[in-house]
Design an enzyme around this catalytic site. Sequence first.
Site, PDB file in Angstrom:
ATOM      1  CD  GLU A 262      -2.163  -5.343  14.380  1.00 27.84           C
ATOM      2  OE1 GLU A 262      -2.175  -4.802  13.271  1.00 27.84           O
ATOM      3  OE2 GLU A 262      -3.052  -5.179  15.228  1.00 27.84           O
TER       4      GLU A 262
ATOM      5  NE  ARG B  27      -2.677  -1.852   3.127  1.00 28.59           N
ATOM      6  CZ  ARG B  27      -2.630  -3.160   3.400  1.00 28.59           C
ATOM      7  NH1 ARG B  27      -3.002  -4.053   2.487  1.00 28.59           N
ATOM      8  NH2 ARG B  27      -2.186  -3.585   4.571  1.00 28.59           N
TER       9      ARG B  27
HETATM   10  P1  AMP Z   1       3.652  -2.976  11.671  1.00 25.26           P
HETATM   11  O1  AMP Z   1       4.947  -3.492  11.127  1.00 25.26           O
HETATM   12  O2  AMP Z   1       3.181  -3.813  12.843  1.00 25.26           O
HETATM   13  O3  AMP Z   1       3.725  -1.508  12.001  1.00 25.26           O
HETATM   14  O4  AMP Z   1       2.546  -3.198  10.558  1.00 25.26           O
HETATM   15  C1  AMP Z   1       2.378  -2.277   9.510  1.00 25.26           C
HETATM   16  C2  AMP Z   1       2.155  -2.964   8.200  1.00 25.26           C
HETATM   17  O5  AMP Z   1       1.223  -4.024   8.308  1.00 25.26           O
HETATM   18  C3  AMP Z   1       1.629  -2.013   7.172  1.00 25.26           C
HETATM   19  O6  AMP Z   1       2.245  -2.310   5.910  1.00 25.26           O
HETATM   20  C4  AMP Z   1       0.142  -2.287   7.125  1.00 25.26           C
HETATM   21  O7  AMP Z   1      -0.344  -2.255   5.792  1.00 25.26           O
HETATM   22  C5  AMP Z   1      -0.020  -3.662   7.729  1.00 25.26           C
HETATM   23  N1  AMP Z   1      -0.999  -3.698   8.828  1.00 25.26           N
HETATM   24  C6  AMP Z   1      -0.734  -4.028  10.129  1.00 25.26           C
HETATM   25  N2  AMP Z   1      -1.821  -3.979  10.875  1.00 25.26           N
HETATM   26  C7  AMP Z   1      -2.816  -3.578  10.054  1.00 25.26           C
HETATM   27  C8  AMP Z   1      -4.206  -3.297  10.261  1.00 25.26           C
HETATM   28  N3  AMP Z   1      -4.793  -3.424  11.464  1.00 25.26           N
HETATM   29  N4  AMP Z   1      -4.940  -2.898   9.189  1.00 25.26           N
HETATM   30  C9  AMP Z   1      -4.359  -2.747   7.969  1.00 25.26           C
HETATM   31  N5  AMP Z   1      -3.055  -3.001   7.719  1.00 25.26           N
HETATM   32  C10 AMP Z   1      -2.294  -3.410   8.749  1.00 25.26           C
END
Ligand code: AMP
Length: 182
Positions: free
Chosen positions: A106, A69
């Site tokens: 996550e 994205r």
């Molecule tokens: P993080 O590394 O935990 O900060 O996760 C961020 C990445 O995971 C981004 O590329 C987001 O597109 C995706 N992502 C994580 N959690 C979500 C969520 N609740 N909704 C949409 N995308 C998420």
Amino acid sequence: MSACKDDDSRIHAIKSKIRVVPNFPKPGIMFQDITTLLLDPKAFKDTIDLFIERFKGKNISVVAGIEARGFIFGPPIALAIGAKFVPLRKPRKLPGEVISEKYVLEYGTDCLEMHVGAVEPDERALVVDDLIATGGTLCAAMNLLERAGAEVVECACVIELPDLKGRDRLNGKPLYILVESH
Ligand code: AMP
């Protein structure tokens, strides 16, 4: 003052266009779906414009977008501020020589790769993604750019999930976000 009110109304509209899908892609995750934001040309343009207003004139020569994205929001920002766009991709997608960084999501683990030679030492870089959750993805992206000798000026996301405290993992690097979701 009027600029602030304008920002507020744009941000309110942007937030209203993000669809929250419970339990996707697995139970317990509140998925922030930006595809509904893309369906509204004004809200999509306002999103890009707010980033451009923030980053133009900051001598940024690299916009690095995180798959997938970050590929939607990064290129229009790069074009508007006169920077190159560098895709940071999932493993085995880039055909040339790459450097890699593993990270924890996550929901699962993953890895980002960047082409060797895409970024020159001392270039000023902006990292773009749709959302920060735990911050692991942005950390991996910053590590890739810094290993190539670039200076990461700031990170930018449309959405922050502040409860996951991802911002605390960015080692004090500035993070610009448009909306928070709890
Ligand atoms: P993080 O590394 O935990 O900060 O996760 C961020 C990445 O995971 C981004 O590329 C987001 O597109 C995706 N992502 C994580 N959690 C979500 C969520 N609740 N909704 C949409 N995308 C998420």
